[in-house]
Design a protein around this motif. Structure first.
Motif, PDB file in Angstrom:
ATOM      1  N   UNK A  58     -10.673  33.521   1.054  1.00  0.00           N
ATOM      2  CA  UNK A  58     -10.155  34.802   1.546  1.00  0.00           C
ATOM      3  C   UNK A  58     -10.998  35.962   1.019  1.00  0.00           C
ATOM      4  N   UNK A  59     -11.426  35.845  -0.224  1.00  0.00           N
ATOM      5  CA  UNK A  59     -12.289  36.890  -0.798  1.00  0.00           C
ATOM      6  C   UNK A  59     -13.600  36.994  -0.004  1.00  0.00           C
ATOM      7  N   UNK A  60     -14.157  35.842   0.364  1.00  0.00           N
ATOM      8  CA  UNK A  60     -15.391  35.830   1.152  1.00  0.00           C
ATOM      9  C   UNK A  60     -15.151  36.415   2.544  1.00  0.00           C
ATOM     10  N   UNK A  61     -14.048  36.039   3.175  1.00  0.00           N
ATOM     11  CA  UNK A  61     -13.746  36.549   4.512  1.00  0.00           C
ATOM     12  C   UNK A  61     -13.488  38.051   4.500  1.00  0.00           C
ATOM     13  N   UNK A  62     -12.815  38.532   3.470  1.00  0.00           N
ATOM     14  CA  UNK A  62     -12.604  39.984   3.352  1.00  0.00           C
ATOM     15  C   UNK A  62     -13.928  40.718   3.185  1.00  0.00           C
ATOM     16  N   UNK A  63     -14.849  40.107   2.435  1.00  0.00           N
ATOM     17  CA  UNK A  63     -16.150  40.737   2.204  1.00  0.00           C
ATOM     18  C   UNK A  63     -16.968  40.806   3.499  1.00  0.00           C
ATOM     19  N   UNK A  64     -16.975  39.719   4.293  1.00  0.00           N
ATOM     20  CA  UNK A  64     -17.766  39.754   5.530  1.00  0.00           C
ATOM     21  C   UNK A  64     -17.128  40.716   6.532  1.00  0.00           C
ATOM     22  N   UNK A  65     -15.796  40.842   6.512  1.00  0.00           N
ATOM     23  CA  UNK A  65     -15.124  41.811   7.384  1.00  0.00           C
ATOM     24  C   UNK A  65     -15.505  43.231   6.987  1.00  0.00           C
ATOM     25  N   UNK A  66     -15.558  43.472   5.678  1.00  0.00           N
ATOM     26  CA  UNK A  66     -15.945  44.800   5.172  1.00  0.00           C
ATOM     27  C   UNK A  66     -17.387  45.125   5.566  1.00  0.00           C
ATOM     28  N   UNK A  67     -18.278  44.135   5.443  1.00  0.00           N
ATOM     29  CA  UNK A  67     -19.689  44.342   5.781  1.00  0.00           C
ATOM     30  C   UNK A  67     -19.887  44.535   7.277  1.00  0.00           C
ATOM     31  N   UNK A  68     -19.096  43.816   8.069  1.00  0.00           N
ATOM     32  CA  UNK A  68     -19.198  43.945   9.529  1.00  0.00           C
ATOM     33  C   UNK A  68     -18.681  45.298   9.999  1.00  0.00           C
TER      34      UNK A  68
END
Length: 349
Positions: free
Chosen positions: A23-33
């Motif tokens: 979830x931490x990784x998915x939140x990070x890629x969402x933030x970057x996108x």
């Protein structure tokens, strides 16, 4: 910005460790996108819930889950305390059937930085499409008599609708891959179900003349996974055959701990469910040494299903860069912890 409402079921064992990391990784890629974000809602269902409440999930659990866009599952199982058939049918299969998740998709590819146990793996990249709602796992049969006269009957139920649906999905996937579909059969041993499977495959492939096809018996196909995995693109298989074949796929990748999976409601009428293949691994649970890559790669599959292919590709690239830098958990021959792997993936993102 679009917000996806995701139901999170960490479940049992290492699921409670790898899910927060993913979830931490998915939140990070969402933030970057910058174009989407996730809203996570946690549900404590699983074997601990069963031991307290006598059920793996509440009676209205399916209705609760229908309110979400997708389901992110960790792992299910605590065999020392809850029999596997109770944990499996009380949660995982209940959700699959209740949400009409008729297609199971599991990739197996040689990741950069990962050494396959095969001597010459030749960069295989396989996607197995498994019929997920019937076949050999149909809840049809029974037991009668006792003692030496006891009989157990398990019926394998194949419908034309379910079989054709899985096959058409496989052909559509092949259009965006290498234009090849292999059908897993066993018509030389199973006299009704598999000849039927073969007939449906012959009919479906007529609608996809641009796709090359092959038909392999499942025993030979298992051998080919070891001998020449690079020969395969998309494979379509029945519920049991697909289940066994994809565990072998995880093994030739280097560890079943990195294998992802998606249970898809392809009509998008209900949420789909994304889960790694590795299970709850109670022997290493709570030690911080579990491999989070299977769960993170599973998150990548969820991104793809939501249409965020570029974000998904970036997650997989970060996984491969992490492995290539030598950061690996014990199941891959390394000494890194779950935290080490997660932080490295975040850094590469």
């Amino acid at each position: 910005m679009h917000t996806y409402k995701i139901a999170v079921i960490p479940g049992d064992g290492i699921g409670k460790e790898v899910v927060p990391a993913a979830i931490e990784v998915l939140d990070k890629i969402a933030e970057l996108d910058g174009g989407f974000q996730f809203e996570w809602t946690y549900f404590p269902w699983g074997c601990d819930y069963y031991l307290e409440h006598g059920e793996m999930m509440p009676e209205d659990g399916i209705e609760i889950l229908k309110q979400y866009d997708q389901i992110f599952l960790g792992a299910v199982g605590m065999p020392d305390l809850v029999p596997d058939h109770i944990s499996l049918w009380g949660l995982l299969i209940k959700i699959r059937r209740g949400m009409k998740q008729s297609i199971n998709v599991r990739p197996a590819k040689l990741l950069a930085g990962l050494e396959s146990p095969l001597k010459n793996p030749q960069n295989f990249d396989i996607t197995v499409v498994r019929e997920n709602s019937e076949g050999e796992y149909s809840d049809s049969g029974g037991r009668i008599h006792q003692g030496v006269d006891e009989i157990a009957i398990q019926n394998a139920v194949f419908t034309r609708k379910g079989t054709e649906r899985a096959m058409r999905y496989a052909f559509e996937l092949a259009k965006n891959s290498r234009n090849h579909v292999t059908s897993a059969t066993k018509s030389n041993g199973l006299t009704y179900s598999m000849p039927f499977w073969d007939e449906v495959f012959e009919n479906v492939k007529k609608d996809f003349p641009e796709i090359n096809t092959a038909v392999n018996h499942i025993d030979a196909l298992a051998a080919f996974f070891v001998m020449k995995p690079q020969a395969f693109d998309v494979i379509v298989a029945s519920n049991l055959f697909g289940d066994i074949l994809t565990d072998l796929g995880g093994a030739i990748m280097g560890s079943i701990g990195i294998a992802p999976a998606a249970n898809l409601n392809i009509e998008r009428e209900y949420p789909s469910m994304f889960e790694p293949v590795h299970g709850s691994a109670p022997d290493i649970a709570g030690q911080g040494i579990a491999n989070p890559i299977g769960q993170i790669w599973t998150g990548k599959m969820m991104l793809d299903f939501l249409g965020h292919h570029e974000a998904g590709a970036r997650v997989l690239k970060a996984i491969e860069e992490t492995l290539s830098s030598g950061i690996k958990t014990g199941d891959l021959g390394g000494t890194s912890t779950l935290l080490d792997v997660k932080n490295a993936i975040l850094s590469h993102l």
